[in-house]
Design a protein around this motif. Structure first.
Motif, PDB file in Angstrom:
ATOM      1  N   VAL A  43       9.145  10.429  14.800  1.00  0.00           N
ATOM      2  CA  VAL A  43       9.660   9.186  14.218  1.00  0.00           C
ATOM      3  C   VAL A  43       8.628   8.076  14.340  1.00  0.00           C
ATOM      4  O   VAL A  43       8.418   7.301  13.395  1.00  0.00           O
ATOM      5  N   ILE A  44       7.942   7.995  15.467  1.00  0.00           N
ATOM      6  CA  ILE A  44       6.906   6.975  15.644  1.00  0.00           C
ATOM      7  C   ILE A  44       5.781   7.185  14.628  1.00  0.00           C
ATOM      8  O   ILE A  44       5.317   6.231  14.001  1.00  0.00           O
ATOM      9  N   VAL A  45       5.347   8.436  14.442  1.00  0.00           N
ATOM     10  CA  VAL A  45       4.290   8.725  13.469  1.00  0.00           C
ATOM     11  C   VAL A  45       4.753   8.360  12.064  1.00  0.00           C
ATOM     12  O   VAL A  45       3.998   7.772  11.276  1.00  0.00           O
ATOM     13  N   LEU A  46       5.994   8.686  11.715  1.00  0.00           N
ATOM     14  CA  LEU A  46       6.509   8.348  10.387  1.00  0.00           C
ATOM     15  C   LEU A  46       6.536   6.838  10.164  1.00  0.00           C
ATOM     16  O   LEU A  46       6.205   6.358   9.074  1.00  0.00           O
ATOM     17  N   VAL A  47       6.923   6.082  11.165  1.00  0.00           N
ATOM     18  CA  VAL A  47       6.950   4.621  11.030  1.00  0.00           C
ATOM     19  C   VAL A  47       5.538   4.079  10.847  1.00  0.00           C
ATOM     20  O   VAL A  47       5.298   3.222   9.997  1.00  0.00           O
ATOM     21  N   LEU A  48       4.587   4.590  11.627  1.00  0.00           N
ATOM     22  CA  LEU A  48       3.209   4.114  11.507  1.00  0.00           C
ATOM     23  C   LEU A  48       2.609   4.465  10.153  1.00  0.00           C
ATOM     24  O   LEU A  48       1.921   3.660   9.533  1.00  0.00           O
ATOM     25  N   VAL A  49       2.861   5.670   9.654  1.00  0.00           N
ATOM     26  CA  VAL A  49       2.301   6.092   8.369  1.00  0.00           C
ATOM     27  C   VAL A  49       2.962   5.344   7.222  1.00  0.00           C
ATOM     28  O   VAL A  49       2.299   4.994   6.242  1.00  0.00           O
ATOM     29  N   SER A  50       4.250   5.067   7.319  1.00  0.00           N
ATOM     30  CA  SER A  50       4.924   4.374   6.221  1.00  0.00           C
ATOM     31  C   SER A  50       4.428   2.941   6.084  1.00  0.00           C
ATOM     32  O   SER A  50       4.501   2.368   5.005  1.00  0.00           O
ATOM     33  N   ASN A  51       3.928   2.365   7.150  1.00  0.00           N
ATOM     34  CA  ASN A  51       3.421   0.999   7.099  1.00  0.00           C
ATOM     35  C   ASN A  51       1.909   0.929   6.883  1.00  0.00           C
ATOM     36  O   ASN A  51       1.352  -0.154   6.845  1.00  0.00           O
ATOM     37  N   ALA A  52       1.246   2.070   6.738  1.00  0.00           N
ATOM     38  CA  ALA A  52      -0.207   2.094   6.613  1.00  0.00           C
ATOM     39  C   ALA A  52      -0.642   1.751   5.191  1.00  0.00           C
ATOM     40  O   ALA A  52       0.058   2.019   4.218  1.00  0.00           O
ATOM     41  N   ASP A  53      -1.831   1.156   5.074  1.00  0.00           N
ATOM     42  CA  ASP A  53      -2.419   0.856   3.779  1.00  0.00           C
ATOM     43  C   ASP A  53      -3.585   1.816   3.587  1.00  0.00           C
ATOM     44  O   ASP A  53      -4.606   1.717   4.261  1.00  0.00           O
ATOM     45  N   PHE A  54      -3.445   2.760   2.662  1.00  0.00           N
ATOM     46  CA  PHE A  54      -4.453   3.791   2.480  1.00  0.00           C
ATOM     47  C   PHE A  54      -5.554   3.390   1.514  1.00  0.00           C
ATOM     48  O   PHE A  54      -6.484   4.149   1.292  1.00  0.00           O
ATOM     49  N   ASP A  55      -5.473   2.218   0.897  1.00  0.00           N
ATOM     50  CA  ASP A  55      -6.496   1.697  -0.011  1.00  0.00           C
ATOM     51  C   ASP A  55      -6.909   2.760  -1.026  1.00  0.00           C
ATOM     52  O   ASP A  55      -8.034   3.254  -1.034  1.00  0.00           O
ATOM     53  N   THR A  56      -5.989   3.117  -1.876  1.00  0.00           N
ATOM     54  CA  THR A  56      -6.233   4.171  -2.860  1.00  0.00           C
ATOM     55  C   THR A  56      -7.061   3.689  -4.044  1.00  0.00           C
ATOM     56  O   THR A  56      -7.353   4.470  -4.944  1.00  0.00           O
ATOM     57  N   GLY A  57      -7.445   2.466  -4.041  1.00  0.00           N
ATOM     58  CA  GLY A  57      -8.287   1.964  -5.119  1.00  0.00           C
ATOM     59  C   GLY A  57      -7.458   1.345  -6.230  1.00  0.00           C
ATOM     60  O   GLY A  57      -6.255   1.166  -6.119  1.00  0.00           O
ATOM     61  N   PRO A  58      -8.152   1.018  -7.343  1.00  0.00           N
ATOM     62  CA  PRO A  58      -7.424   0.371  -8.443  1.00  0.00           C
ATOM     63  C   PRO A  58      -6.433   1.348  -9.084  1.00  0.00           C
ATOM     64  O   PRO A  58      -6.617   2.552  -9.057  1.00  0.00           O
ATOM     65  N   THR A  59      -5.415   0.777  -9.682  1.00  0.00           N
ATOM     66  CA  THR A  59      -4.422   1.618 -10.339  1.00  0.00           C
ATOM     67  C   THR A  59      -5.025   2.236 -11.593  1.00  0.00           C
ATOM     68  O   THR A  59      -5.859   1.631 -12.270  1.00  0.00           O
ATOM     69  N   LYS A  60      -4.609   3.423 -11.911  1.00  0.00           N
ATOM     70  CA  LYS A  60      -5.131   4.123 -13.073  1.00  0.00           C
ATOM     71  C   LYS A  60      -4.342   3.728 -14.310  1.00  0.00           C
ATOM     72  O   LYS A  60      -3.141   3.508 -14.245  1.00  0.00           O
ATOM     73  N   ALA A  61      -5.036   3.675 -15.442  1.00  0.00           N
ATOM     74  CA  ALA A  61      -4.380   3.331 -16.694  1.00  0.00           C
ATOM     75  C   ALA A  61      -3.533   4.507 -17.152  1.00  0.00           C
ATOM     76  O   ALA A  61      -3.920   5.661 -16.990  1.00  0.00           O
ATOM     77  N   PRO A  62      -2.405   4.226 -17.751  1.00  0.00           N
ATOM     78  CA  PRO A  62      -1.582   5.324 -18.240  1.00  0.00           C
ATOM     79  C   PRO A  62      -2.277   6.011 -19.417  1.00  0.00           C
ATOM     80  O   PRO A  62      -3.077   5.398 -20.118  1.00  0.00           O
TER      81      PRO A  62
END
Length: 81
Positions: A43-62
């Motif tokens: 549960v602690i790992v899930l809470v930490l991962v859900s609040n993490a910012d993974f910086d996936t870059g710019p959004t892709k165009a559809p």
């Protein structure tokens, strides 16, 4: 009155002895403790991962609209015009 209190004491001791005979085994308590620790850790790992910012870059165009985009297997013809 004294006899009644003495008999209540003896019954209480006897019930306490029965209760101690029916306790959960030590190994089962350890297994439950380890499983509980693993659940709390998950549960602690899930809470930490859900609040993490993974910086996936710019959004892709559809993909552009079309009849089969983006799954076309035939080469695209000239644009209608």
């Amino acid at each position: 009155m004294t006899w009644q209190r003495g008999s209540e004491f003896v019954e209480g001791v006897h019930v306490g002895q029965i209760a101690t005979e029916k306790t959960i085994p030590y190994w089962l308590m350890m297994v439950l403790a380890v499983v509980g620790f693993m659940v709390v850790l998950a549960v602690i790992v899930l809470v930490l991962v859900s609040n993490a910012d993974f910086d996936t870059g710019p959004t892709k165009a559809p993909p552009p609209p079309g009849t089969c985009a983006p799954f076309c297997t035939e080469p695209a013809g000239p644009p209608p015009g």
